[in-house]
Write an enzyme that holds these catalytic residues in place. Structure first.
Site, PDB file in Angstrom:
ATOM      1  N   HIS A 165       0.817  -1.212   0.000  1.00 37.70           N
ATOM      2  CA  HIS A 165       0.000   0.000   0.000  1.00 37.70           C
ATOM      3  C   HIS A 165       0.853   1.265   0.000  1.00 37.70           C
ATOM      4  O   HIS A 165       0.323   2.353  -0.242  1.00 37.70           O
ATOM      5  CB  HIS A 165      -0.986  -0.006   1.178  1.00 37.70           C
ATOM      6  CG  HIS A 165      -0.370   0.262   2.514  1.00 37.70           C
ATOM      7  ND1 HIS A 165      -0.097  -0.728   3.428  1.00 37.70           N
ATOM      8  CD2 HIS A 165       0.006   1.421   3.108  1.00 37.70           C
ATOM      9  CE1 HIS A 165       0.420  -0.200   4.520  1.00 37.70           C
ATOM     10  NE2 HIS A 165       0.494   1.113   4.351  1.00 37.70           N
ATOM     11  N   ASP A 230     -10.923  -7.350   2.354  1.00 41.37           N
ATOM     12  CA  ASP A 230     -11.138  -8.708   1.867  1.00 41.37           C
ATOM     13  C   ASP A 230      -9.789  -9.423   1.861  1.00 41.37           C
ATOM     14  O   ASP A 230      -9.052  -9.401   2.833  1.00 41.37           O
ATOM     15  CB  ASP A 230     -11.765  -8.628   0.456  1.00 41.37           C
ATOM     16  CG  ASP A 230     -12.213  -9.988  -0.052  1.00 41.37           C
ATOM     17  OD1 ASP A 230     -12.372 -10.127  -1.262  1.00 41.37           O
ATOM     18  OD2 ASP A 230     -12.384 -10.889   0.769  1.00 41.37           O
ATOM     19  N   SER A 306       4.354   1.771   8.503  1.00 38.42           N
ATOM     20  CA  SER A 306       3.919   0.766   7.538  1.00 38.42           C
ATOM     21  C   SER A 306       5.073   0.324   6.659  1.00 38.42           C
ATOM     22  O   SER A 306       5.857   1.147   6.183  1.00 38.42           O
ATOM     23  CB  SER A 306       2.819   1.340   6.642  1.00 38.42           C
ATOM     24  OG  SER A 306       1.678   1.664   7.381  1.00 38.42           O
TER      25      SER A 306
END
Length: 373
Positions: A165, A230, A306
């Protein structure tokens, strides 16, 4: 279906995991790693680079949600592990892969929802790392900063592991991904020559970033086709290849053992949290829960961390020494409804045998060098 069952049984098998004597020490298990090889590569249109960089991923699907999800089929797994490669000139390719199982000793065989910004759990247990004597030494020296704002970890002479991401929002590449750079902390040059290199002063030595451009980036299709609510979070990892070697010691990747076999059930990682600009921040904490693909923990963290490499130190029996390995990638935050009670976790993507085989092949380009996780 038989092929899928065989694959799942294989990937769950590990040797030398359980303690065998009263003097047992946490030991890296030996996994039977599958082989993942490119099958075909297709040129794609150049991406637009129009997505905003997100420094965290939020998902309401918690441990119970992931555990209750049906197992992917063999074809779905192959699709998730296929990948896109972004080059520095903006060109883009898509590579389909095949997954193969070799017998032991084989050398050939067959081919978001909004929430409050809370990622600190009670007392803030993070440690800022100061001074070049720490920052420039292993393992802290393996942590690097991405120009998109995330953290990465050195895993080879020219390769950095990070979160997908940080490069791609699941639909499009982020702004700045084409000119992506990796920053290495180094001491600022001081006036005064040799006499200025004193490290025992009351003030920590000032550091700066030296940047290296990224040559190409690999992102699995499981992230690109999925989303954070998901299957996508299971594949929130990417590998960056630098234009030149970084000349630092790096940390090897390893297959993530079950949480109960981690030393003290604990993980460690260092990153560039946004609330402490310019500081490398180290933390460790216990794993609270796990699925096949994710580790759930409450390590204190903020956006910017992250992409940090999650690691543990265990005994390497073959080499008769202790060794740290990256077993996961810190992904972000999950706000979960636990039987009507909201609970939040910070989440790391586990390096499974399949992911190990894929990342190792990206690094080495030869599956024979990727047979032991």
């Amino acid at each position: 279906m038989a092929a899928l069952s065989t694959l799942i049984l294989l990937l769950c098998a590990a040797k030398d995991v359980m303690p065998s004597s009263p003097h047992w020490k946490p030991t890296w298990p030996s996994y039977r790693v599958p082989v993942i090889l490119p099958q075909s590569t297709l040129n794609l249109d150049k991406p637009q680079f129009d997505a905003e960089a997100r420094l965290e991923v939020v998902s309401p699907c918690g441990p119970a949600c992931h555990k209750s999800s049906p197992l992917p089929t063999y074809e779905e797994v192959k699709n998730y592990l296929s990948y896109e490669t972004l080059y520095a000139n903006g060109s883009l390719t898509e590579t389909e892969v095949g997954i193969y199982i070799l017998s032991n000793g084989g050398d050939g065989g067959s081919r978001g929802r909004s929430r409050t910004k809370r990622q600190i759990y009670g007392y803030d247990s993070r440690f800022s790392i100061f001074g070049k004597d720490f920052l420039l030494n292993y393992p802290f020296s393996t942590s690097v900063k991405l120009s998109t704002g995330c953290t990465g970890t050195l895993v080879a002479e020219k390769h950095v592991l990070t979160a997908a991401h940080c490069i791609h929002d699941g639909k499009s590449y982020v702004k700045g991904a084409q000119k992506l750079r990796v920053g290495f902390l180094k001491p600022k040059q001081k006036d005064g020559g040799k006499g200025s290199n004193i490290t025992n002063s009351a003030m920590p030595e000032k550091m700066k970033f030296q940047w290296i451009r990224v040559k190409r980036t690999h992102v699995p299709k499981g992230w690109i086709k999925g989303n954070a609510n998901d299957i996508g979070m299971d594949y929130d990892y990417a590998l960056l290849e630098l234009k030149k070697p970084h000349k630092r010691k790096f940390m090897k990747i390893g297959v993530s053992p079950p949480a109960r076999h981690l030393p003290g059930g604990r993980i460690h990682f260092s990153g560039y949290d946004n609330d402490r600009p310019g500081n490398l921040v180290y933390r460790f904490c216990d794993v609270k829960d796990e699925t096949y693909d994710l580790l759930y923990q409450q390590c204190d963290a903020q956006p910017g961390a992250s992409g940090s490499g999650v690691y543990v130190r265990m005994w390497k029996r073959q080499n008769h020494k202790w060794e740290r390995k990256i077993i996961g990638i810190f992904s972000g935050h999950q706000w979960v409804d636990m039987n009507g009670t909201p609970q939040d976790f910070n989440v790391a993507v586990r390096i499974t045998p399949l992911k190990y085989a894929q990342i190792c092949y990206w690094i080495k380009g030869n599956y024979l060098d990727c047979r032991e996780g």
